[in-house]
Design an enzyme around this catalytic site. Structure first.
Site, PDB file in Angstrom:
ATOM      1  N   TYR A 129      -8.377   5.822 -13.057  1.00 52.36           N
ATOM      2  CA  TYR A 129      -8.311   6.458 -11.731  1.00 52.36           C
ATOM      3  C   TYR A 129      -7.967   7.941 -11.814  1.00 52.36           C
ATOM      4  O   TYR A 129      -7.557   8.524 -10.805  1.00 52.36           O
ATOM      5  CB  TYR A 129      -7.232   5.792 -10.860  1.00 52.36           C
ATOM      6  CG  TYR A 129      -7.128   4.290 -10.950  1.00 52.36           C
ATOM      7  CD1 TYR A 129      -8.150   3.473 -10.478  1.00 52.36           C
ATOM      8  CD2 TYR A 129      -5.991   3.685 -11.479  1.00 52.36           C
ATOM      9  CE1 TYR A 129      -8.038   2.095 -10.556  1.00 52.36           C
ATOM     10  CE2 TYR A 129      -5.874   2.314 -11.548  1.00 52.36           C
ATOM     11  CZ  TYR A 129      -6.904   1.527 -11.085  1.00 52.36           C
ATOM     12  OH  TYR A 129      -6.794   0.165 -11.150  1.00 52.36           O
ATOM     13  N   TYR A 152       1.456  -1.533 -12.293  1.00 49.30           N
ATOM     14  CA  TYR A 152       0.093  -1.481 -12.814  1.00 49.30           C
ATOM     15  C   TYR A 152       0.058  -0.810 -14.194  1.00 49.30           C
ATOM     16  O   TYR A 152      -0.871  -0.061 -14.511  1.00 49.30           O
ATOM     17  CB  TYR A 152      -0.838  -0.767 -11.810  1.00 49.30           C
ATOM     18  CG  TYR A 152      -0.777  -1.380 -10.428  1.00 49.30           C
ATOM     19  CD1 TYR A 152      -1.292  -2.655 -10.194  1.00 49.30           C
ATOM     20  CD2 TYR A 152      -0.155  -0.720  -9.360  1.00 49.30           C
ATOM     21  CE1 TYR A 152      -1.203  -3.248  -8.939  1.00 49.30           C
ATOM     22  CE2 TYR A 152      -0.063  -1.295  -8.106  1.00 49.30           C
ATOM     23  CZ  TYR A 152      -0.590  -2.561  -7.901  1.00 49.30           C
ATOM     24  OH  TYR A 152      -0.507  -3.144  -6.658  1.00 49.30           O
ATOM     25  N   ARG A 211       3.691  -1.579  -5.635  1.00 47.00           N
ATOM     26  CA  ARG A 211       4.021  -0.348  -6.346  1.00 47.00           C
ATOM     27  C   ARG A 211       5.342   0.273  -5.891  1.00 47.00           C
ATOM     28  O   ARG A 211       6.124   0.740  -6.708  1.00 47.00           O
ATOM     29  CB  ARG A 211       2.882   0.642  -6.105  1.00 47.00           C
ATOM     30  CG  ARG A 211       2.945   1.871  -6.954  1.00 47.00           C
ATOM     31  CD  ARG A 211       1.879   2.897  -6.529  1.00 47.00           C
ATOM     32  NE  ARG A 211       0.600   2.330  -6.225  1.00 47.00           N
ATOM     33  CZ  ARG A 211      -0.468   2.391  -7.030  1.00 47.00           C
ATOM     34  NH1 ARG A 211      -0.387   2.991  -8.193  1.00 47.00           N
ATOM     35  NH2 ARG A 211      -1.611   1.866  -6.649  1.00 47.00           N
ATOM     36  N   CYS A 222     -10.431   5.552 -29.676  1.00 50.86           N
ATOM     37  CA  CYS A 222     -11.620   6.335 -29.994  1.00 50.86           C
ATOM     38  C   CYS A 222     -12.562   6.506 -28.823  1.00 50.86           C
ATOM     39  O   CYS A 222     -13.700   6.034 -28.865  1.00 50.86           O
ATOM     40  CB  CYS A 222     -12.324   5.712 -31.194  1.00 50.86           C
ATOM     41  SG  CYS A 222     -11.304   5.938 -32.636  1.00 50.86           S
ATOM     42  N   GLY A 231       0.753  -1.242   0.000  1.00 46.99           N
ATOM     43  CA  GLY A 231       0.000   0.000   0.000  1.00 46.99           C
ATOM     44  C   GLY A 231       0.782   1.290   0.000  1.00 46.99           C
ATOM     45  O   GLY A 231       0.198   2.359  -0.189  1.00 46.99           O
ATOM     46  N   GLU A 237       3.604  -7.198   1.794  1.00 48.90           N
ATOM     47  CA  GLU A 237       3.240  -7.453   0.389  1.00 48.90           C
ATOM     48  C   GLU A 237       3.366  -6.183  -0.438  1.00 48.90           C
ATOM     49  O   GLU A 237       2.390  -5.709  -1.022  1.00 48.90           O
ATOM     50  CB  GLU A 237       1.790  -7.952   0.309  1.00 48.90           C
ATOM     51  CG  GLU A 237       1.494  -9.201   1.107  1.00 48.90           C
ATOM     52  CD  GLU A 237      -0.008  -9.493   1.195  1.00 48.90           C
ATOM     53  OE1 GLU A 237      -0.832  -8.673   0.742  1.00 48.90           O
ATOM     54  OE2 GLU A 237      -0.347 -10.555   1.733  1.00 48.90           O
ATOM     55  N   PRO A 238       4.549  -5.585  -0.505  1.00 52.85           N
ATOM     56  CA  PRO A 238       4.672  -4.349  -1.280  1.00 52.85           C
ATOM     57  C   PRO A 238       4.619  -4.623  -2.786  1.00 52.85           C
ATOM     58  O   PRO A 238       5.151  -5.622  -3.262  1.00 52.85           O
ATOM     59  CB  PRO A 238       6.062  -3.833  -0.889  1.00 52.85           C
ATOM     60  CG  PRO A 238       6.839  -5.079  -0.603  1.00 52.85           C
ATOM     61  CD  PRO A 238       5.860  -6.048   0.015  1.00 52.85           C
TER      62      PRO A 238
END
Ligand code: LLP
Length: 422
Positions: A321, A375, A280, A346, A242, A277-278
């Site tokens: 996002y 991601y 990013r 498009c 996180g 659990e890293p």
């Protein structure tokens, strides 16, 4: 030290000039720096060790970047893997990550996936419901095994991040309700097919403050005491991932050292092995999406559209996002100006930035979207019948294609017209 630097006017990844990769592999293409991956893996671990966290178990959340080459780099750094599907489990094993270092998370594990995990001898299942725990126990018993497991609890803490990547509020689908967790743990611990050893949380991604995490860890600590008070063992606590990364040059995010110190403080006296659990924070800043400007189109206002050959199907985060990715010319002239950065797909959602002050670029110029190592490629699609974007890993002055471009024709080959339409 930064491994993405302008040398002689041209952006390099480590010692490789990006135009060389564009010439040989084409664009768009994701480019990762191995030295950056290694550095982030070490910085994260050192932050925990320096704060006094003894023997942390670090499982890279491979959803962030499941590329085999990337996983191999992290496996060599001694990282385990956090997987959420049979496909990710297969990848983790293919990368050489030891099964005992693999944690299987995910709210909807199928029967096949549970059996695959059991057969592979993975280190820990993170169970997300009592129903799932009972199913897993039954499969394990049939196979003559005991599944080592932790129970993921939903601490009902607001991670204060984007709603779509927030996972720790009571209304989110993840984990078991906090008030019921001790009861569920006790019941699961009695099943012969399960070896319940811990509790797990993961409250969200791209967190820009440590406070929500500290609050969630505090609640986890209270729960560990409750579970133990009712006579059950807790030897492991999985704190999830996180940690956010700076997507904008001047953004200030909690440094890993502060995270390590907070974790050490908040878990003092727990007497468990801590697990992490890293995702990013390990790979985000280790990658860029290299793209070429197709053309610059005048708009109804004074702000032109810079149309690049990367699109929302290659990098979905801005469309999904409203995420920001810095955009820089590979050979900046020093001139800047306001522009809208868009892809060729498009729909209006295929917009990377509106009215942003960027390096001035012209048709055929190369540019990068920064902080695209997490991601990015993994969320690519073939929308608009575009191919799947390739990935390149750089190490020093070498580079290798670690995922080939999948051409639209290859995708078409997997489709069939039914014989009744012949
Ligand atoms: N553990 C679990 C159980 C997770 O669900 C996740 C991410 C992680 C660890 C790793 O979180 P990280 O350290 O990377 O924040 N596609 C979104 C992010 C989704 C994250 C989902 N879960 C994005 O592009 O922002």
């Amino acid at each position: 030290m930064d491994h993405f630097q302008i040398i002689n006017g041209v952006l390099h990844v480590e010692d490789v000039p990006l135009p060389r990769i564009a010439d040989e592999v084409g664009t768009p293409v994701y480019v990762y720096s191995q030295a950056t991956l290694v550095r982030h893996a070490q910085v994260f671990r050192d932050a925990l060790l320096n704060a006094g966290v003894d023997n942390p178990h670090i499982a890279f959340a491979i959803k962030a970047n499941p590329n085999l080459g990337v996983l191999r780099v992290l496996a060599k750094e001694g990282y385990g893997a956090d997987v959420v599907s049979g496909g990710e489990l297969t990848r983790a094993m293919a990368a050489g990550i030891a099964p005992e270092d693999i944690v299987f998370s995910g709210v909807g594990k199928t029967a096949e996936e549970m059996v695959q995990g059991l057969k592979s001898g993975i280190g820990q299942f993170n169970i997300e419901s009592e129903e799932e725990g009972r199913e897993l126990a039954a499969f394990a018993e049939t196979m003559g095994l005991r599944a080592t497991a932790a129970l993921r609890v939903n601490p009902d803490v607001d991670a204060k991040t984007h709603g779509k990547i927030s996972t720790g509020k009571a209304e989110n689908k993840f984990g078991v309700a906090y008030d019921r967790a001790a009861g569920i743990y006790g019941r699961l611990a009695h099943l012969p097919g399960l070896e319940m050893r811990g509790l797990a949380i993961h409250i969200g991604s791209q967190m820009s403050s440590l406070e929500p995490l500290e609050a969630a860890i505090g609640k986890l600590g209270a729960l560990i005491r409750d579970v133990r008070a009712s006579g059950n063992n807790v030897t492991h606590a999985d704190l999830g991932g996180g940690l956010g990364v700076p997507y904008q040059r001047d953004a200030v995010l909690p440094p890993p050292d502060d995270y390590g110190a907070m974790v050490a403080r908040a878990t003092k006296g727990w007497d468990v092995r801590l697990m992490f659990e890293p995702g990013r924070v390990i790979c985000g800043n280790a990658g860029v999406l290299l793209t070429r400007v197709i053309r610059v189109k005048a708009s109804a206002s004074n702000t032109p559209f810079v149309i690049v050959d990367a699109a929302m199907n290659d990098l979905a985060r801005p469309a999904l996002y409203d995420a920001w990715h810095d955009f820089d010319a590979v050979a900046p002239t020093g001139q800047t100006g306001a522009a809208h950065i868009v892809g060729p797909v498009c729909e209006t959602g295929d917009t990377f930035a509106m009215g942003r002050e960027i390096d001035t670029v012209a048709a055929n110029d190369l540019a990068v979207f920064r902080t695209a190592g997490a991601y990015g490629a993994t969320m690519a699609s073939t929308y608009n019948s575009r191919g799947l974007v390739p990935e390149v890993l750089v190490s020093g002055d070498r580079f290798a294609v670690v995922a080939e471009r999948i051409m639209p024709a290859t995708i078409l080959d997997a489709e069939h017209v039914p014989d009744w339409l012949d």
